[in-house]
Design a protein around this motif. Structure first.
Motif, PDB file in Angstrom:
ATOM      1  N   ARG B  49       0.855  -1.177   0.000  1.00 51.75           N
ATOM      2  CA  ARG B  49       0.000   0.000   0.000  1.00 51.75           C
ATOM      3  C   ARG B  49       0.890   1.225   0.000  1.00 51.75           C
ATOM      4  O   ARG B  49       1.815   1.329   0.817  1.00 51.75           O
ATOM      5  N   ILE B  50       0.647   2.089  -0.913  1.00 49.71           N
ATOM      6  CA  ILE B  50       1.430   3.329  -0.919  1.00 49.71           C
ATOM      7  C   ILE B  50       0.522   4.426  -0.396  1.00 49.71           C
ATOM      8  O   ILE B  50      -0.557   4.672  -0.952  1.00 49.71           O
ATOM      9  N   LEU B  51       0.996   5.054   0.663  1.00 50.96           N
ATOM     10  CA  LEU B  51       0.153   6.059   1.299  1.00 50.96           C
ATOM     11  C   LEU B  51       0.269   7.358   0.542  1.00 50.96           C
ATOM     12  O   LEU B  51       1.353   7.840   0.272  1.00 50.96           O
ATOM     13  N   GLY B  52      -0.845   7.900   0.246  1.00 53.19           N
ATOM     14  CA  GLY B  52      -0.826   9.178  -0.438  1.00 53.19           C
ATOM     15  C   GLY B  52      -1.363  10.249   0.481  1.00 53.19           C
ATOM     16  O   GLY B  52      -1.755  10.001   1.609  1.00 53.19           O
ATOM     17  N   TYR B  57      -2.900   3.974  -2.497  1.00 51.57           N
ATOM     18  CA  TYR B  57      -2.909   3.039  -3.613  1.00 51.57           C
ATOM     19  C   TYR B  57      -2.688   1.634  -3.083  1.00 51.57           C
ATOM     20  O   TYR B  57      -1.818   1.414  -2.253  1.00 51.57           O
ATOM     21  N   TYR B  58      -3.443   0.720  -3.584  1.00 51.15           N
ATOM     22  CA  TYR B  58      -3.227  -0.672  -3.236  1.00 51.15           C
ATOM     23  C   TYR B  58      -2.657  -1.365  -4.461  1.00 51.15           C
ATOM     24  O   TYR B  58      -3.224  -1.309  -5.537  1.00 51.15           O
ATOM     25  N   ILE B  59      -1.558  -2.020  -4.274  1.00 52.36           N
ATOM     26  CA  ILE B  59      -0.831  -2.575  -5.410  1.00 52.36           C
ATOM     27  C   ILE B  59      -0.835  -4.088  -5.344  1.00 52.36           C
ATOM     28  O   ILE B  59      -0.628  -4.678  -4.298  1.00 52.36           O
ATOM     29  N   ALA B  60      -1.043  -4.664  -6.481  1.00 57.03           N
ATOM     30  CA  ALA B  60      -0.936  -6.117  -6.565  1.00 57.03           C
ATOM     31  C   ALA B  60      -0.046  -6.448  -7.742  1.00 57.03           C
ATOM     32  O   ALA B  60       0.056  -5.691  -8.705  1.00 57.03           O
ATOM     33  N   PRO B  79      -6.398   8.535  -7.839  1.00 55.71           N
ATOM     34  CA  PRO B  79      -5.260   9.308  -8.333  1.00 55.71           C
ATOM     35  C   PRO B  79      -5.301  10.710  -7.746  1.00 55.71           C
ATOM     36  O   PRO B  79      -6.358  11.301  -7.580  1.00 55.71           O
ATOM     37  N   LEU B  80      -4.156  11.173  -7.439  1.00 55.24           N
ATOM     38  CA  LEU B  80      -4.078  12.485  -6.831  1.00 55.24           C
ATOM     39  C   LEU B  80      -4.085  13.525  -7.937  1.00 55.24           C
ATOM     40  O   LEU B  80      -3.280  13.479  -8.843  1.00 55.24           O
ATOM     41  N   LEU B  81      -4.994  14.423  -7.810  1.00 58.62           N
ATOM     42  CA  LEU B  81      -5.054  15.465  -8.827  1.00 58.62           C
ATOM     43  C   LEU B  81      -4.109  16.560  -8.426  1.00 58.62           C
ATOM     44  O   LEU B  81      -4.309  17.226  -7.424  1.00 58.62           O
ATOM     45  N   GLY B 217       3.924   2.363   2.861  1.00 59.68           N
ATOM     46  CA  GLY B 217       4.676   3.571   3.148  1.00 59.68           C
ATOM     47  C   GLY B 217       4.398   4.624   2.107  1.00 59.68           C
ATOM     48  O   GLY B 217       3.540   4.467   1.251  1.00 59.68           O
ATOM     49  N   THR B 218       5.157   5.668   2.178  1.00 59.36           N
ATOM     50  CA  THR B 218       4.906   6.784   1.278  1.00 59.36           C
ATOM     51  C   THR B 218       5.654   6.654  -0.026  1.00 59.36           C
ATOM     52  O   THR B 218       5.521   7.505  -0.892  1.00 59.36           O
TER      53      THR B 218
END
Lengths: 715, 229
Positions: B49-52, B57-60, B79-81, B217-218
């Motif tokens: 998981r990437i913290l925004g 975001y959850y990644i597989a 998605p971050l605008l 993490g970030t």
């Protein structure tokens, strides 16, 4: 005496082997099989190549006396009563034997094999013994059987051999041997205890020898595995008699294998596995102690006390909420921490305690608990330090007076800013840490402002050992426990927030004062707090406030004016007032909404989220700090909690640069006499000399002129 | 971590503090299964998981039969605008994931083996590392094509087993000490955390087949590492 055909008896015996308890009675020679195994004599019998039963039958009967005597052999084959004792005996009622057994049981039990035979299960030895006791040649079952057995034991070899020859079920044979072992062991005892009956005198030493040989053979250790047959067989029989499996005879080989394997693993794997698993067991033991602590003391009173006290927070509840946010340590771990906290509150006089969080380290981690002691229960360790400081100051002054010769250094180290008192400011709470729940809790020392100031300038990983030194520049005054405490203080000051209105200022006389104390220090829970909508909490940051005082750059929460304290040096006071005026630092007052927090280069300091988008009605508001990654706060409107899990460092978008060393100090004031100048170059020197000479010349000329003038005047 | 053993893996990796909330867990399980079916992957890993700032975001990742082949990465999140940023967020995300994978994705020695024909396979007879092995950095490999292997001297190569030792081990990572090895629960669980990419947690239960890694993490590298050690 029954002269049942040996085969029959044997069969019976065999059948009854499992039963062993079967009455031996009446089977004088009946249980040659039984008797054999039971008596130690059979061992010897094994050796002897005697005929099978026949020999048995032929011999044993008389031996009841024999039986008593060293099973091994005495009493020899006196018993000529040929009745095949063993087979019968087992089939006969065991009752008579039973009591007798007990008698006999005693001594043999001392022996190894006898001990192997479970008391429940092995009638063998007993009957044998008993029979031996009885020594009656009469058809007393027991006695006879005993006698038989003994006789047979006397001729263990023949019996055994016979057995073997006859290819009885293995079980049977084993049983026999079992008995044999039994008796074997008891043999020695018997030898000592009971003098050979009359008949035994005649005991052919042959028998003894054969018995001994048989036993020795059985005891011989295998070169491959280190076992010996004696032990193995006795173990197997024990196991069988203990477990009493169905159709033991069919699975006999498996049983044998199992016994071997069991031995094997004990001997060989013990060394390897134990070392590795030891720490696991240790920590399990310690954690078990956690679970058991509840049962230590009295029940009723303790319960009431505990329920009333309420010092322990509901860690599981908070953990549940945090789990909704995706933050947490896992249920088991949290529960163990819960128990460890309980242990902490039980052993220390604690008013309130909280699970602050977990700080990760290189080698080990820290579980941190925030604790507030009860009134007056603090441990004051720091008074000594203060005294020392004052003493030092006094001494330095004295020195100054004495050493006038050496140039006095004008450098006055800035006076150390004293730490805050306990229960105020950065030292409001006391922190306990442990590496893992189950390990002892260690109290962290109170933090001093210098440590906070320097902690702001360095960035180091924690190792997990509290006494590890911190090697850094600028040098950190303390070891890892101090650094840890400083970081905890900073994190608490920066990230402990609560919903607006949860806390309110206490009703004290003074409002905002402008003295050194500044601002409100205390707050209390607002009993009229009605909660805030979760949505509101998420949408607007102004609904959250800091409830921990901000730490000034001085390192304290409450401004300390070092100038005023310098009463000793009055002269310099005036000077300092002018030149070194230190501005009072002011930080945001307590209970400031976090919307006032500064951004970090366009990154908002906090991120708010709803825990679940799918079911918003039961969701909770989650606050995540971007300044201190790993700090979280949640609220469901009424309840709130703060938590930290991370490495213990602040986030900085720029890379860390260690501070540069300070500029070199001026050693002495610069004045005309010691101003450094460049050495003059050659041309300059020459020019200078020329100029000087010119001046000299001019002066001489003038003098000479004056002289001339004077002379002229004279004229 | 494998999608099949997601729940257990999450429990084991929970020591780092960041996990998944129950609703995320449930939804992940379902979606990973769907991904596996749709894309026909051999194994699907939940990468992390990437913290925004606003959302996560959850990644597989999906792996085909050959474990070392390039993986497909899938993400899910808001998605971050950010109009200022020139680079598309997606690109940035992908590059971060790739960086992290290259740097710190690890597996224990023996979990994969290489066949003479080239492709690597999951080692079905992998019974887990022993305790003494589990504490050593050399028993863990980077889950990528080897980079340093060729630089080893022949002497060192002689000791290697070509079917098992075909990846770089962690021993020679620079800077030294960028991994923190800890045993949790006594000796029942070994956890490796990367200090270079904080948030990467690798766990393994010795003597069992359970292992896996997860990143929460970030997505930023810790450039201050040398100062912090």
């Amino acid at each position: 005496m029954e002269d049942s055909t040996s085969p029959k008896q044997e069969k019976e015996n065999q059948e009854e082997l499992g039963e062993t308890r079967r009455p031996w009675e009446g089977k004088t020679a009946a249980s040659p099989q039984y008797s054999e195994p039971e008596s130690s004599e059979p061992l010897e019998a094994k050796q002897g190549p005697e005929t099978g039963r026949q020999s048995r039958s032929s011999r044993p009967w008389s031996p009841q006396s024999r039986a008593k005597t060293p099973l091994g052999g005495p009493a020899g084959p006196e018993t000529s009563s040929p009745a095949p004792v063993s087979p019968r005996e087992p089939s006969s009622s065991p009752s008579p034997l039973a009591p007798a057994r007990q008698d006999l049981a005693a001594p043999p039990q001392s022996d190894r094999t006898t001990s192997v035979i479970p008391e429940a299960g092995t009638p063998y030895p007993d009957p044998l013994k008993q029979s031996s006791d009885k020594r009656e040649s009469t058809p007393h079952h027991t006695s006879q059987s005993e006698g038989n057995t003994f006789q047979q034991s006397q001729q263990p070899k023949p019996h055994l051999c016979g057995r073997r020859d006859v290819s009885y079920n293995n079980a049977k044979q084993k049983e026999l041997r079992f008995d044999v072992f039994q008796e074997e062991d008891s043999n020695s005892d018997y030898d000592l205890q009971q003098p050979a009956p009359g008949g035994s005198e005649v005991a052919p030493s042959m028998l003894e020898i054969t018995i001994q040989n048989a036993k020795a053979y059985l005891l011989k250790t295998s070169s491959n595995s280190g076992f010996n047959l004696y032990d193995h067989l006795s173990n197997m029989l024990t196991k069988i008699l203990n477990e009493r499996p169905e159709n033991a005879v069919d699975i006999f080989e498996n049983i044998s294998q199992d016994v071997k394997m069991a031995h094997f693993s004990k001997k060989f794997d013990a060394l390897q596995n134990e070392n590795e698993l030891l720490p696991t067991y240790e920590i399990a033991e310690k954690q078990k102690a956690l679970f058991l602590q509840g049962h230590l003391e009295g029940v009723d009173q303790e319960l009431e006390d505990e329920i009333a006290e309420n010092a322990l927070p509901n860690v599981m509840e908070s953990a549940f909420y945090f789990e909704q946010a995706g933050v947490g340590l896992g249920t088991d771990e949290t529960y163990r921490i819960f128990l460890a906290l309980k242990q902490l509150t039980d052993t220390h006089p604690i008013q309130r305690c909280r699970f602050w969080g977990k700080i990760l380290g290189l080698e080990m981690n820290y579980v941190v608990a925030e604790v507030e002691f009860r009134e007056g229960e603090d441990e004051e360790e720091v008074e000594e330090e203060d005294v020392a400081e004052e003493r030092d100051n006094g001494e330095s002054e004295a020195h100054e007076d004495e050493e006038d010769e050496l140039p006095k250094s004008f450098y006055k180290a800035p006076q150390a800013i004293p730490k805050e008192e306990s229960r105020t400011g950065a030292n409001k709470y006391v922190y306990f840490v442990c590496n893992e729940p189950g390990r002892p809790w260690v109290k962290l020392p109170p933090v001093i402002p210098a440590q906070i100031v320097i902690a702001r300038k360095i960035k180091k990983f924690f190792t997990g050992r509290l006494d590890a030194p911190i090697i850094s520049y600028p040098p950190f005054p303390g070891n890892e426990s101090n650094y840890l405490r400083a970081q905890i203080a900073r994190i608490s000051a920066g990230t402990h927030v609560s919903p607006l209105g949860f806390y309110q200022f206490g009703e004290e006389e003074g409002e905002e004062e402008e003295e050194a104390e500044g601002g409100q220090n205390s707050f209390e829970e607002n009993p009229d707090f009605e909660g805030i909508q979760v949505i509101d909490l998420v949408e607007s940051l102004s609904n959250w406030v800091h409830h921990v005082q901000h730490i000034l750059s001085q390192g304290r929460c409450n401004w300390f004016n070092s100038i005023q304290k310098n009463e000793e040096e009055e002269e310099e006071d005036e000077e300092k007032d002018d030149s070194d005026y230190i501005e009072q630092e002011v930080g945001p007052p307590l209970l400031t909404p976090i919307s006032e927090d500064l951004e970090i280069q366009n990154i908002p300091p906090w991120t708010t989220r709803l825990s679940s988008n799918l079911i918003p009605q039961y969701a909770i508001a989650v606050l995540q700090s971007n300044l201190w990654p790993g700090a979280y706060a949640f609220s469901n409107g009424k309840k709130f909690e703060n938590f930290y899990i991370g490495w213990g460092h602040k986030y900085s978008p720029d890379n860390y640069t260690p501070p540069v060393p300070p500029p070199v100090y001026q050693e002495y004031p610069s004045g005309p006499e010691i101003t450094e100048m460049d050495d003059p170059s050659v041309e300059e020197e020459q020019a200078f000399r020329a100029a000087q000479e010119a001046v000299l010349l001019a002066a001489e000329n003038e003098e000479s002129e004056e002289d001339e003038d004077e002379e002229d005047d004279y004229d | 971590m494998d999608a099949d053993s997601l729940l257990l893996s999450l429990e084991l990796a929970s020591g780092s503090g960041q996990g998944l909330s129950p609703d995320r867990r449930a939804s992940l399980l379902t979606s990973l299964m769907l991904v596996k079916r749709d894309y026909r992957y051999d194994r699907v890993l939940f990468w992390g998981r990437i913290l925004g700032l606003v959302a996560d975001y959850y990644i597989a990742q999906g792996l085909s039969e050959d474990q070392l082949a390039p993986r497909k990465t899938l993400y899910r999140g808001a998605p971050l605008l950010s109009p200022q940023v020139q680079i598309k967020e997606e690109t940035r995300l992908v590059s971060v994931i790739e960086q992290i994978d290259k740097a710190v994705a690890i597996i224990p020695r023996g979990a994969l083996f290489k066949t003479p024909f080239g492709p690597t396979h999951v080692n079905r007879t992998f019974e887990g590392l022993s305790l003494s092995e589990a504490k050593k950095l050399s028993s863990y490999f980077h889950f990528r094509e080897p980079v340093e292997l060729k630089n080893k001297t022949l002497l060192e190569k002689a000791d290697l087993d070509p079917s098992l030792d075909f990846m770089d081990s962690l021993e020679h990572d620079i800077p030294k000490g960028s991994w923190s090895i800890q045993m949790e629960r006594g000796n029942a669980l070994v956890v490796l955390r990367s200090l270079l990419w904080p948030g990467l947690t690798f766990y393994h239960a010795p003597h069992t087949k359970n292992y896996g890694y997860i990143y929460v993490g970030t997505g930023e590298k810790n450039m201050d590492l040398p100062f912090m050690l």
